[in-house]
Design an enzyme around this catalytic site. Structure first.
Site, PDB file in Angstrom:
ATOM      1  CG  ASP A 128      -1.966  -1.214   1.116  1.00 25.24           C
ATOM      2  OD1 ASP A 128      -2.177  -1.718   0.082  1.00 25.24           O
ATOM      3  OD2 ASP A 128      -2.392  -1.467   2.251  1.00 25.24           O
ATOM      4  CE  LYS A 214      -9.530   7.771 -24.385  1.00 24.72           C
ATOM      5  NZ  LYS A 214      -8.126   7.528 -24.777  1.00 24.72           N
TER       6      LYS A 214
END
Length: 320
Positions: A128, A214
């Site tokens: 993490d 897009k």
């Protein structure tokens, strides 16, 4: 004088933990110390599951993911009576210090043991990258490679189907892994715990990108922010574009550690032995600006805040 040292891995595993154990063992042996491996973290300490390690015990593990000692979460260790039993078990073997490899929860155990008189050194082992006092944690860079590879594969199929893909990345309440993976994977959108998130704002941005031509997009999001499957349904409903969510899950914790994690773990493991022999206790090791450092473990847990990489976010926004 310390003659025998224990080593354990605690909490969630991360690639490079084996390299750290190997380093602690071999660096300790080079100083004439005896090293004992403790199985399954603090649980093994409480259950008296320890064994003496030699240099051959840690042969051929530097390249292996996970932790050969095993790891576990053991909330009962918060109880002083449980810790007292653990300390008594260590005294049977004559262990005078402990090296703990894990995240901030593991650091808390080391802090409590130090307060009870046992010298402890913590090494940051978590994918993490959410531990204060260090730029990087052991396992972060390997997990980053895993996440980027997954994003690359998702992009292939997203492009083929003109689809929006949401990929959920680990990190708990730290967005470092998501942010770095999004930059390296060219993700169009990024959602982080450090930045306020409103689903309608994300939909607005996606619609704007569709209006500009897009055809597909990838959204990288850190875990625990929202239910990504519900988010996918919402995006699909609002945009009319097929949207799928992928939770990478525990695959991010596995795999052979990359070279940097092996080097980082090796440096930190050897440094922990140096610190103990110099008389330090209740410290945690970090790397800052590529230099090894150590901090008071209580200060790291209670007071130090991990800085948010706003420069990464600004870079990401410019490129997306």
């Amino acid at each position: 004088m310390i003659n025998k040292i224990g080593v354990l891995t605690s909490g969630g595993d991360s690639p490079g933990m084996n390299a750290a154990i190997r380093s602690v063992v071999r660096a300790g042996l080079s100083e004439g110390l005896e090293i004992y491996g403790i199985s399954d973290g603090y649980q093994g300490l409480y259950q008296d599951r320890m064994r003496k390690l030699d240099r051959y015990s840690v042969s051929d593990i530097i390249n292996r993911g996970g932790t050969f000692l095993g790891s576990a979460r053991f909330q009962e260790f918060r109880e002083e009576a449980i810790r007292a039993i653990a300390l008594n078990n260590m005294s049977k073997y004559g262990l005078g210090a402990l090296v703990v490899i894990g995240g901030d929860g593991s650091y808390m155990g080391a802090k409590l043991l130090t307060e009870m008189g046992l010298p402890c050194i913590g090494l940051p082992g978590t994918i993490d990258n959410d531990v204060a006092g260090t730029d990087y944690t052991i396992g972060y860079f390997t997990a980053l490679e895993t996440v980027v590879e997954a994003i690359d594969r998702l992009r292939d199929t997203s492009t083929s189907h003109q689809r929006i893909s949401i990929v959920e990345v680990m990190g708990r309440y730290c967005g470092d892994l998501t942010m770095a993976a999004a930059i390296a994977g060219g993700c169009e959108f990024i959602v982080l715990p450090e930045v306020e998130f409103q689903p309608e704002d994300l939909v607005y941005e996606i619609k704007a990108s569709i209006a500009q031509g897009k055809k597909h997009a990838i959204v990288a999001i850190t875990e625990y922010i929202c239910n990504v499957f519900e988010l996918a349904l919402y995006i699909e409903k609002e945009t009319g574009r097929e949207t799928r969510a992928t939770v990478l899950g525990h695959i991010q914790r596995g795999g052979n550690p990359v070279a940097y994690d092996r080097i980082l773990a090796s440096r930190m493991g050897a440094y922990s032995i140096e610190l103990l022999l110099q008389g330090y206790r209740g410290r945690c090791v970090g790397v800052q600006n590529e230099r090894l450092v150590h901090h008071d473990i209580a200060d790291v847990i209670q007071n130090m805040k991990r800085p948010f990489r706003r420069d990464f976010l600004e870079t990401a926004r410019k490129l997306f």
